[in-house]
Design a protein around this motif. Sequence first.
Motif, PDB file in Angstrom:
ATOM      1  N   GLY A  76       0.197  -1.723  -0.022  1.00 47.44           N
ATOM      2  CA  GLY A  76       0.024  -0.010  -0.321  1.00 47.44           C
ATOM      3  C   GLY A  76       0.902   1.388   0.314  1.00 47.44           C
ATOM      4  N   HIS A  77      -0.071   2.806   0.622  1.00 51.32           N
ATOM      5  CA  HIS A  77       1.181   3.792   0.925  1.00 51.32           C
ATOM      6  C   HIS A  77       1.086   4.179   1.962  1.00 51.32           C
ATOM      7  CE1 HIS A  77      -2.894   5.125  -0.869  1.00 51.32           C
ATOM      8  NE2 HIS A  77      -2.974   6.420  -0.269  1.00 51.32           N
ATOM      9  N   TYR A  78       1.539   5.311   2.651  1.00 51.50           N
ATOM     10  CA  TYR A  78       2.164   6.078   3.615  1.00 51.50           C
ATOM     11  C   TYR A  78       0.879   6.776   3.966  1.00 51.50           C
ATOM     12  CZ  TYR A  78       6.052   2.437   5.581  1.00 51.50           C
ATOM     13  OH  TYR A  78       6.398   1.779   6.186  1.00 51.50           O
ATOM     14  N   LEU A  79       0.255   7.439   5.316  1.00 50.34           N
ATOM     15  CA  LEU A  79       0.138   8.402   5.053  1.00 50.34           C
ATOM     16  C   LEU A  79       0.411   9.667   6.139  1.00 50.34           C
ATOM     17  CD1 LEU A  79      -3.633   6.809   5.640  1.00 50.34           C
ATOM     18  CD2 LEU A  79      -2.678   7.782   3.654  1.00 50.34           C
ATOM     19  N   PRO A  80       1.784  10.123   5.472  1.00 51.39           N
ATOM     20  CA  PRO A  80       2.943  10.786   6.291  1.00 51.39           C
ATOM     21  C   PRO A  80       2.426  11.938   6.851  1.00 51.39           C
ATOM     22  CG  PRO A  80       3.579  11.220   3.766  1.00 51.39           C
ATOM     23  CD  PRO A  80       2.496   9.895   4.205  1.00 51.39           C
ATOM     24  N   SER A  81       1.184  12.872   6.340  1.00 47.01           N
ATOM     25  CA  SER A  81       1.088  13.495   7.134  1.00 47.01           C
ATOM     26  C   SER A  81       0.165  13.655   8.720  1.00 47.01           C
ATOM     27  CB  SER A  81      -0.031  14.261   6.534  1.00 47.01           C
ATOM     28  OG  SER A  81      -1.529  13.400   6.157  1.00 47.01           O
ATOM     29  N   GLN A  82      -0.374  11.959   9.151  1.00 53.35           N
ATOM     30  CA  GLN A  82      -1.145  11.696  10.010  1.00 53.35           C
ATOM     31  C   GLN A  82      -0.092  10.900  10.739  1.00 53.35           C
ATOM     32  OE1 GLN A  82      -4.064  12.605  10.383  1.00 53.35           O
ATOM     33  NE2 GLN A  82      -4.044  13.439   8.423  1.00 53.35           N
ATOM     34  N   THR A  83       1.187  11.149  10.504  1.00 53.81           N
ATOM     35  CA  THR A  83       2.569  10.186  11.526  1.00 53.81           C
ATOM     36  C   THR A  83       2.129  11.043  13.123  1.00 53.81           C
ATOM     37  OG1 THR A  83       4.160  10.547   9.584  1.00 53.81           O
ATOM     38  CG2 THR A  83       4.802   9.978  11.679  1.00 53.81           C
ATOM     39  N   ILE A  84       1.906   9.851  13.955  1.00 55.88           N
ATOM     40  CA  ILE A  84       2.505  10.327  15.936  1.00 55.88           C
ATOM     41  C   ILE A  84       4.089   9.782  15.182  1.00 55.88           C
ATOM     42  CG2 ILE A  84       1.764   9.109  17.603  1.00 55.88           C
ATOM     43  CD1 ILE A  84      -1.006   8.935  16.569  1.00 55.88           C
ATOM     44  N   LEU A 138      11.889  18.080  15.137  1.00 56.32           N
ATOM     45  CA  LEU A 138      12.178  16.438  14.944  1.00 56.32           C
ATOM     46  C   LEU A 138      12.734  16.345  14.269  1.00 56.32           C
ATOM     47  CD1 LEU A 138       8.300  15.919  13.573  1.00 56.32           C
ATOM     48  CD2 LEU A 138       8.963  15.432  16.140  1.00 56.32           C
ATOM     49  N   PRO A 139      13.549  14.924  14.128  1.00 58.18           N
ATOM     50  CA  PRO A 139      14.718  14.416  13.158  1.00 58.18           C
ATOM     51  C   PRO A 139      14.362  14.050  12.327  1.00 58.18           C
ATOM     52  CG  PRO A 139      13.663  12.171  14.701  1.00 58.18           C
ATOM     53  CD  PRO A 139      13.084  13.591  15.174  1.00 58.18           C
ATOM     54  N   PRO A 140      15.297  14.375  10.772  1.00 58.52           N
ATOM     55  CA  PRO A 140      15.069  14.300   9.242  1.00 58.52           C
ATOM     56  C   PRO A 140      14.844  12.595   8.955  1.00 58.52           C
ATOM     57  CG  PRO A 140      17.942  14.888  10.321  1.00 58.52           C
ATOM     58  CD  PRO A 140      17.089  14.535  11.839  1.00 58.52           C
ATOM     59  N   VAL A 141      13.956  12.036   8.953  1.00 54.69           N
ATOM     60  CA  VAL A 141      13.228  10.645   8.801  1.00 54.69           C
ATOM     61  C   VAL A 141      12.665  10.762   7.075  1.00 54.69           C
ATOM     62  CG1 VAL A 141      11.487   9.080   9.640  1.00 54.69           C
ATOM     63  CG2 VAL A 141      12.794   9.870  10.990  1.00 54.69           C
ATOM     64  N   SER A 142      12.564  10.546   5.906  1.00 55.41           N
ATOM     65  CA  SER A 142      12.599   9.766   4.536  1.00 55.41           C
ATOM     66  C   SER A 142      11.170   9.096   4.757  1.00 55.41           C
ATOM     67  CB  SER A 142      13.345  10.447   4.021  1.00 55.41           C
ATOM     68  OG  SER A 142      14.108   9.005   3.731  1.00 55.41           O
ATOM     69  N   THR A 143      10.201   9.764   4.504  1.00 59.98           N
ATOM     70  CA  THR A 143       8.478   8.443   4.212  1.00 59.98           C
ATOM     71  C   THR A 143       8.267   8.390   2.662  1.00 59.98           C
ATOM     72  OG1 THR A 143       7.933   9.314   5.531  1.00 59.98           O
ATOM     73  CG2 THR A 143       6.132   8.251   4.548  1.00 59.98           C
ATOM     74  N   PRO A 144       8.979   6.589   1.990  1.00 56.74           N
ATOM     75  CA  PRO A 144       8.899   6.094   0.955  1.00 56.74           C
ATOM     76  C   PRO A 144       7.179   6.491  -0.082  1.00 56.74           C
ATOM     77  CG  PRO A 144       9.025   4.449   2.335  1.00 56.74           C
ATOM     78  CD  PRO A 144       9.025   5.842   2.882  1.00 56.74           C
ATOM     79  N   ASP A 145       7.857   7.211  -1.128  1.00 56.77           N
ATOM     80  CA  ASP A 145       6.339   7.824  -1.653  1.00 56.77           C
ATOM     81  C   ASP A 145       5.600   6.350  -2.487  1.00 56.77           C
ATOM     82  OD1 ASP A 145       6.494   9.894  -1.522  1.00 56.77           O
ATOM     83  OD2 ASP A 145       7.604  10.781  -2.251  1.00 56.77           O
ATOM     84  N   GLY A 146       4.368   6.727  -3.128  1.00 60.07           N
ATOM     85  CA  GLY A 146       4.024   5.601  -3.924  1.00 60.07           C
ATOM     86  C   GLY A 146       3.807   4.213  -2.820  1.00 60.07           C
ATOM     87  N   LEU A 147       3.741   3.238  -4.359  1.00 62.74           N
ATOM     88  CA  LEU A 147       2.802   2.439  -3.959  1.00 62.74           C
ATOM     89  C   LEU A 147       4.978   0.959  -3.243  1.00 62.74           C
ATOM     90  CD1 LEU A 147       0.550  -0.076  -3.713  1.00 62.74           C
ATOM     91  CD2 LEU A 147       1.606  -0.967  -6.004  1.00 62.74           C
ATOM     92  N   VAL A 148       4.753   0.746  -1.860  1.00 61.43           N
ATOM     93  CA  VAL A 148       5.465   0.346  -1.374  1.00 61.43           C
ATOM     94  C   VAL A 148       5.275  -1.103  -0.242  1.00 61.43           C
ATOM     95  CG1 VAL A 148       6.855   2.489  -0.891  1.00 61.43           C
ATOM     96  CG2 VAL A 148       5.041   1.337   1.030  1.00 61.43           C
TER      97      VAL A 148
END
Length: 258
Positions: A76-84, A138-148
């Motif tokens: 599926g894909h991540y919803l990074p704006s809702q990260t806790i 917050l520390p620099p963390v990258s989130t994959p885009d698209g289908l993973v």
Amino acid sequence: MNIFTSLIGSRLVATVSALFVIGVGCAAGVWQLDRAHQKMALSQSMAEHAQLPPLALNGRSWTLEEVLQRRVVAKGHYLPSQTIWLDNRPRPIPAGGANSAAQSGFFVMTPFQLQGSDTVLWVNRGWAPRNTENRTELPPVSTPDGLVVVEGIALANPGKVYDLGKNDGPIVRPRIEQNLDLAKEANLHQWQQLPFILRETNVDGLDGLARSWAPPTTGVERHHAYAFQWFALALCGFIFWLVTGLKQYRQQGGDQSE
């Protein structure tokens, strides 16, 4: 005066106090041994489940009982704006050895929408260090885009820490919380949500997250040590009660002989 009367009958306060110390020490010692046994049983269960093929979460609705401690895989894909960001979490296994063992940081919990459905799965993507000078930076963390595709272990929750009180106020970004309440998040977002989390097991990558998770048996030796200390306390309480009672008995016997 016989020895029974000297030890117990004439020392009711001391006897009750000794029984209290012995009872607390034995109960706490047994509890620590039980905690050690639970961790060893959990480790054995997870080792057995690790030999099984991973369960594919896409395509059907799974219950916690069906997947608990099993390897699972989701697309599926991540919803990074809702990260806790779960605060006050120790580094899984310090890369720098004992010097960084006490380093505190965040568990990064990001919702993950399964491909082909509206179902959401919370993913513990790993651990990131906290800025000790500015808690909200917050520390620099990258989130994959698209289908993973993510793979990991299904757990009931990411672990809980002591929380001073419920946060019922408005949502503030970034969301830095002490604990993750799955039922609360499902109600807040009004989305269909799986009743468990996925703790990602992919090796530490370029996303800035550490995922060298400690085995469930971590802390067993500590539980055994605590159990020994509690049993030792109970034994010391009994010995102190007995020695002081015998001393009083001898003194009273000496006084009567005069």
